[in-house]
Design a protein around this motif. Structure first.
Motif, PDB file in Angstrom:
ATOM      1  N   ILE A 142     -25.254 -41.167  11.233  1.00  0.00           N
ATOM      2  CA  ILE A 142     -26.217 -40.166  10.783  1.00  0.00           C
ATOM      3  C   ILE A 142     -26.253 -40.148   9.260  1.00  0.00           C
ATOM      4  O   ILE A 142     -25.224 -40.015   8.607  1.00  0.00           O
ATOM      5  CB  ILE A 142     -25.850 -38.777  11.339  1.00  0.00           C
ATOM      6  CG1 ILE A 142     -25.993 -38.797  12.855  1.00  0.00           C
ATOM      7  CG2 ILE A 142     -26.702 -37.686  10.718  1.00  0.00           C
ATOM      8  CD1 ILE A 142     -25.408 -37.620  13.554  1.00  0.00           C
ATOM      9  N   THR A 143     -27.443 -40.278   8.717  1.00  0.00           N
ATOM     10  CA  THR A 143     -27.633 -40.194   7.276  1.00  0.00           C
ATOM     11  C   THR A 143     -28.458 -38.973   6.891  1.00  0.00           C
ATOM     12  O   THR A 143     -28.429 -38.545   5.749  1.00  0.00           O
ATOM     13  CB  THR A 143     -28.324 -41.468   6.741  1.00  0.00           C
ATOM     14  OG1 THR A 143     -29.554 -41.656   7.445  1.00  0.00           O
ATOM     15  CG2 THR A 143     -27.425 -42.688   6.905  1.00  0.00           C
ATOM     16  N   ASP A 144     -29.197 -38.426   7.859  1.00  0.00           N
ATOM     17  CA  ASP A 144     -30.045 -37.258   7.612  1.00  0.00           C
ATOM     18  C   ASP A 144     -29.751 -36.217   8.694  1.00  0.00           C
ATOM     19  O   ASP A 144     -30.076 -36.443   9.876  1.00  0.00           O
ATOM     20  CB  ASP A 144     -31.518 -37.667   7.628  1.00  0.00           C
ATOM     21  CG  ASP A 144     -32.459 -36.515   7.330  1.00  0.00           C
ATOM     22  OD1 ASP A 144     -31.977 -35.407   7.006  1.00  0.00           O
ATOM     23  OD2 ASP A 144     -33.684 -36.724   7.421  1.00  0.00           O
ATOM     24  N   ILE A 145     -29.154 -35.088   8.318  1.00  0.00           N
ATOM     25  CA  ILE A 145     -28.758 -34.100   9.326  1.00  0.00           C
ATOM     26  C   ILE A 145     -29.942 -33.413   9.993  1.00  0.00           C
ATOM     27  O   ILE A 145     -29.809 -32.879  11.086  1.00  0.00           O
ATOM     28  CB  ILE A 145     -27.794 -33.040   8.744  1.00  0.00           C
ATOM     29  CG1 ILE A 145     -28.462 -32.258   7.622  1.00  0.00           C
ATOM     30  CG2 ILE A 145     -26.487 -33.641   8.339  1.00  0.00           C
ATOM     31  CD1 ILE A 145     -27.708 -31.009   7.241  1.00  0.00           C
ATOM     32  N   SER A 146     -31.105 -33.444   9.367  1.00  0.00           N
ATOM     33  CA  SER A 146     -32.272 -32.799   9.975  1.00  0.00           C
ATOM     34  C   SER A 146     -32.790 -33.583  11.188  1.00  0.00           C
ATOM     35  O   SER A 146     -33.601 -33.074  11.950  1.00  0.00           O
ATOM     36  CB  SER A 146     -33.389 -32.629   8.944  1.00  0.00           C
ATOM     37  OG  SER A 146     -33.848 -33.882   8.500  1.00  0.00           O
ATOM     38  N   CYS A 147     -32.303 -34.791  11.385  1.00  0.00           N
ATOM     39  CA  CYS A 147     -32.738 -35.630  12.508  1.00  0.00           C
ATOM     40  C   CYS A 147     -31.764 -35.615  13.683  1.00  0.00           C
ATOM     41  O   CYS A 147     -31.946 -36.363  14.638  1.00  0.00           O
ATOM     42  CB  CYS A 147     -32.928 -37.070  12.035  1.00  0.00           C
ATOM     43  SG  CYS A 147     -34.198 -37.235  10.775  1.00  0.00           S
ATOM     44  N   ILE A 148     -30.736 -34.791  13.625  1.00  0.00           N
ATOM     45  CA  ILE A 148     -29.737 -34.769  14.694  1.00  0.00           C
ATOM     46  C   ILE A 148     -30.323 -34.059  15.911  1.00  0.00           C
ATOM     47  O   ILE A 148     -30.843 -32.953  15.815  1.00  0.00           O
ATOM     48  CB  ILE A 148     -28.446 -34.067  14.241  1.00  0.00           C
ATOM     49  CG1 ILE A 148     -27.826 -34.822  13.066  1.00  0.00           C
ATOM     50  CG2 ILE A 148     -27.454 -33.970  15.392  1.00  0.00           C
ATOM     51  CD1 ILE A 148     -26.654 -34.122  12.429  1.00  0.00           C
ATOM     52  N   GLU A 149     -30.231 -34.726  17.042  1.00  0.00           N
ATOM     53  CA  GLU A 149     -30.734 -34.175  18.297  1.00  0.00           C
ATOM     54  C   GLU A 149     -29.566 -33.855  19.215  1.00  0.00           C
ATOM     55  O   GLU A 149     -28.476 -34.403  19.085  1.00  0.00           O
ATOM     56  CB  GLU A 149     -31.660 -35.182  18.975  1.00  0.00           C
ATOM     57  CG  GLU A 149     -32.863 -35.563  18.134  1.00  0.00           C
ATOM     58  CD  GLU A 149     -33.565 -36.806  18.647  1.00  0.00           C
ATOM     59  OE1 GLU A 149     -33.029 -37.466  19.568  1.00  0.00           O
ATOM     60  OE2 GLU A 149     -34.633 -37.125  18.111  1.00  0.00           O
ATOM     61  N   TYR A 182     -33.456 -26.543  13.446  1.00  0.00           N
ATOM     62  CA  TYR A 182     -33.031 -26.331  14.826  1.00  0.00           C
ATOM     63  C   TYR A 182     -31.564 -26.705  14.952  1.00  0.00           C
ATOM     64  O   TYR A 182     -31.146 -27.763  14.490  1.00  0.00           O
ATOM     65  CB  TYR A 182     -33.895 -27.205  15.757  1.00  0.00           C
ATOM     66  CG  TYR A 182     -33.343 -27.348  17.144  1.00  0.00           C
ATOM     67  CD1 TYR A 182     -33.427 -26.290  18.061  1.00  0.00           C
ATOM     68  CD2 TYR A 182     -32.724 -28.521  17.550  1.00  0.00           C
ATOM     69  CE1 TYR A 182     -32.909 -26.418  19.329  1.00  0.00           C
ATOM     70  CE2 TYR A 182     -32.213 -28.654  18.824  1.00  0.00           C
ATOM     71  CZ  TYR A 182     -32.307 -27.600  19.713  1.00  0.00           C
ATOM     72  OH  TYR A 182     -31.784 -27.723  20.964  1.00  0.00           O
ATOM     73  N   ASN A 183     -30.801 -25.830  15.555  1.00  0.00           N
ATOM     74  CA  ASN A 183     -29.379 -26.085  15.773  1.00  0.00           C
ATOM     75  C   ASN A 183     -29.234 -26.894  17.064  1.00  0.00           C
ATOM     76  O   ASN A 183     -29.435 -26.355  18.153  1.00  0.00           O
ATOM     77  CB  ASN A 183     -28.619 -24.755  15.878  1.00  0.00           C
ATOM     78  CG  ASN A 183     -27.125 -24.936  15.992  1.00  0.00           C
ATOM     79  OD1 ASN A 183     -26.649 -25.991  16.391  1.00  0.00           O
ATOM     80  ND2 ASN A 183     -26.396 -23.905  15.654  1.00  0.00           N
ATOM     81  N   PRO A 184     -28.883 -28.182  16.981  1.00  0.00           N
ATOM     82  CA  PRO A 184     -28.862 -29.033  18.169  1.00  0.00           C
ATOM     83  C   PRO A 184     -27.775 -28.668  19.189  1.00  0.00           C
ATOM     84  O   PRO A 184     -27.848 -29.089  20.329  1.00  0.00           O
ATOM     85  CB  PRO A 184     -28.613 -30.438  17.598  1.00  0.00           C
ATOM     86  CG  PRO A 184     -27.978 -30.208  16.281  1.00  0.00           C
ATOM     87  CD  PRO A 184     -28.513 -28.912  15.774  1.00  0.00           C
ATOM     88  N   ILE A 185     -26.835 -27.868  18.797  1.00  0.00           N
ATOM     89  CA  ILE A 185     -25.737 -27.544  19.704  1.00  0.00           C
ATOM     90  C   ILE A 185     -25.923 -26.174  20.356  1.00  0.00           C
ATOM     91  O   ILE A 185     -25.200 -25.805  21.272  1.00  0.00           O
ATOM     92  CB  ILE A 185     -24.390 -27.641  18.941  1.00  0.00           C
ATOM     93  CG1 ILE A 185     -23.261 -27.970  19.877  1.00  0.00           C
ATOM     94  CG2 ILE A 185     -24.115 -26.390  18.151  1.00  0.00           C
ATOM     95  CD1 ILE A 185     -21.996 -28.401  19.176  1.00  0.00           C
ATOM     96  N   GLU A 190     -27.802 -24.274   9.661  1.00  0.00           N
ATOM     97  CA  GLU A 190     -28.956 -23.454  10.018  1.00  0.00           C
ATOM     98  C   GLU A 190     -29.111 -22.267   9.065  1.00  0.00           C
ATOM     99  O   GLU A 190     -30.206 -21.987   8.583  1.00  0.00           O
ATOM    100  CB  GLU A 190     -28.785 -22.960  11.458  1.00  0.00           C
ATOM    101  CG  GLU A 190     -30.029 -22.421  12.084  1.00  0.00           C
ATOM    102  CD  GLU A 190     -29.830 -22.123  13.558  1.00  0.00           C
ATOM    103  OE1 GLU A 190     -30.815 -22.266  14.291  1.00  0.00           O
ATOM    104  OE2 GLU A 190     -28.719 -21.733  13.965  1.00  0.00           O
ATOM    105  N   VAL A 191     -27.998 -21.606   8.760  1.00  0.00           N
ATOM    106  CA  VAL A 191     -28.034 -20.448   7.856  1.00  0.00           C
ATOM    107  C   VAL A 191     -28.460 -20.857   6.449  1.00  0.00           C
ATOM    108  O   VAL A 191     -29.196 -20.138   5.778  1.00  0.00           O
ATOM    109  CB  VAL A 191     -26.659 -19.737   7.827  1.00  0.00           C
ATOM    110  CG1 VAL A 191     -26.561 -18.741   6.693  1.00  0.00           C
ATOM    111  CG2 VAL A 191     -26.399 -19.057   9.158  1.00  0.00           C
ATOM    112  N   THR A 192     -28.012 -22.012   6.021  1.00  0.00           N
ATOM    113  CA  THR A 192     -28.368 -22.495   4.676  1.00  0.00           C
ATOM    114  C   THR A 192     -29.706 -23.234   4.665  1.00  0.00           C
ATOM    115  O   THR A 192     -30.055 -23.851   3.661  1.00  0.00           O
ATOM    116  CB  THR A 192     -27.253 -23.404   4.112  1.00  0.00           C
ATOM    117  OG1 THR A 192     -27.034 -24.494   5.014  1.00  0.00           O
ATOM    118  CG2 THR A 192     -25.972 -22.633   3.889  1.00  0.00           C
ATOM    119  N   GLU A 193     -30.399 -23.203   5.795  1.00  0.00           N
ATOM    120  CA  GLU A 193     -31.736 -23.795   5.956  1.00  0.00           C
ATOM    121  C   GLU A 193     -31.775 -25.292   5.669  1.00  0.00           C
ATOM    122  O   GLU A 193     -32.764 -25.816   5.166  1.00  0.00           O
ATOM    123  CB  GLU A 193     -32.765 -23.033   5.105  1.00  0.00           C
ATOM    124  CG  GLU A 193     -32.895 -21.581   5.506  1.00  0.00           C
ATOM    125  CD  GLU A 193     -33.900 -20.806   4.670  1.00  0.00           C
ATOM    126  OE1 GLU A 193     -34.353 -21.316   3.621  1.00  0.00           O
ATOM    127  OE2 GLU A 193     -34.218 -19.685   5.090  1.00  0.00           O
TER     128      GLU A 193
END
Length: 179
Positions: free
Chosen positions: A39-46, A96-99, A89-92
């Protein structure tokens, strides 16, 4: 990018007041997840990536000896990921929180049996030197955890009042123990 976010996460854990061992362990577990899933980009974690990683942990061998990870260690990974994604998620940093919608089984609790009187007597009999007796009294008789005993200073022991001050116990709590 991932190294920077792991460092930010560690700073967050320090600022919030997590214990030193937690501050060190959680980022390492999250980093292992990131590296394993590349993972290099956390916004892409599913959610699927998280589930695949947790499935992998069921069969992942230990690094320093033979065997597999315990249920308790896998629950540490789950806790680390939950804490990390909640912080993201809190720090925007993620939308979406995948967990968040995932269900996890609780690890079996190890049943602990108290030592018998004979076993305790045997321990104190086996402690020959003054140092061995002192360590046994600190950990067994005073009920100190390993980290609490390691952090003790001579100024924490008050012989006149027969008290022992544990400055940083579990959960960064201070407590007083009668000697």
């Amino acid at each position: 990018m991932t190294a920077a976010i792991i460092l930010q996460f560690k700073r967050y854990l320090q600022n919030v007041g997590y214990g030193t061992s937690t501050q060190n362990m959680l980022p390492v577990l999250v980093e292992e997840f990131m590296e394993h899933k590349q993972i290099t980009d956390i916004s892409c974690i599913e959610q699927q990536k998280v589930q695949l990683f947790l499935d992998y942990l069921q069969t992942r061998p230990l690094k320093k000896r033979t065997g597999a990870l315990s249920e308790m260690m896998i629950s540490h990974y789950v806790y680390a990921l939950k804490t990390f994604f909640s912080w993201c998620e809190v720090t925007e940093q993620i939308d979406y929180n995948p967990i968040s919608g995932m269900k996890f089984k609780r690890p079996k609790q190890n049943s602990r049996e108290p030592l018998s009187k004979d076993a305790i007597t045997g321990l104190f009999t086996a402690a020959v030197t003054l140092q061995e007796q002192t360590i046994l009294h600190l950990f067994y008789s005073c009920g100190l955890r390993r980290s609490e005993g390691e952090a003790l200073n001579s100024s924490d022991v008050h012989f006149k009042q027969q008290l022992l001050y544990v400055r940083e116990g579990k959960g960064a709590r201070r407590r007083v123990v009668p000697i």
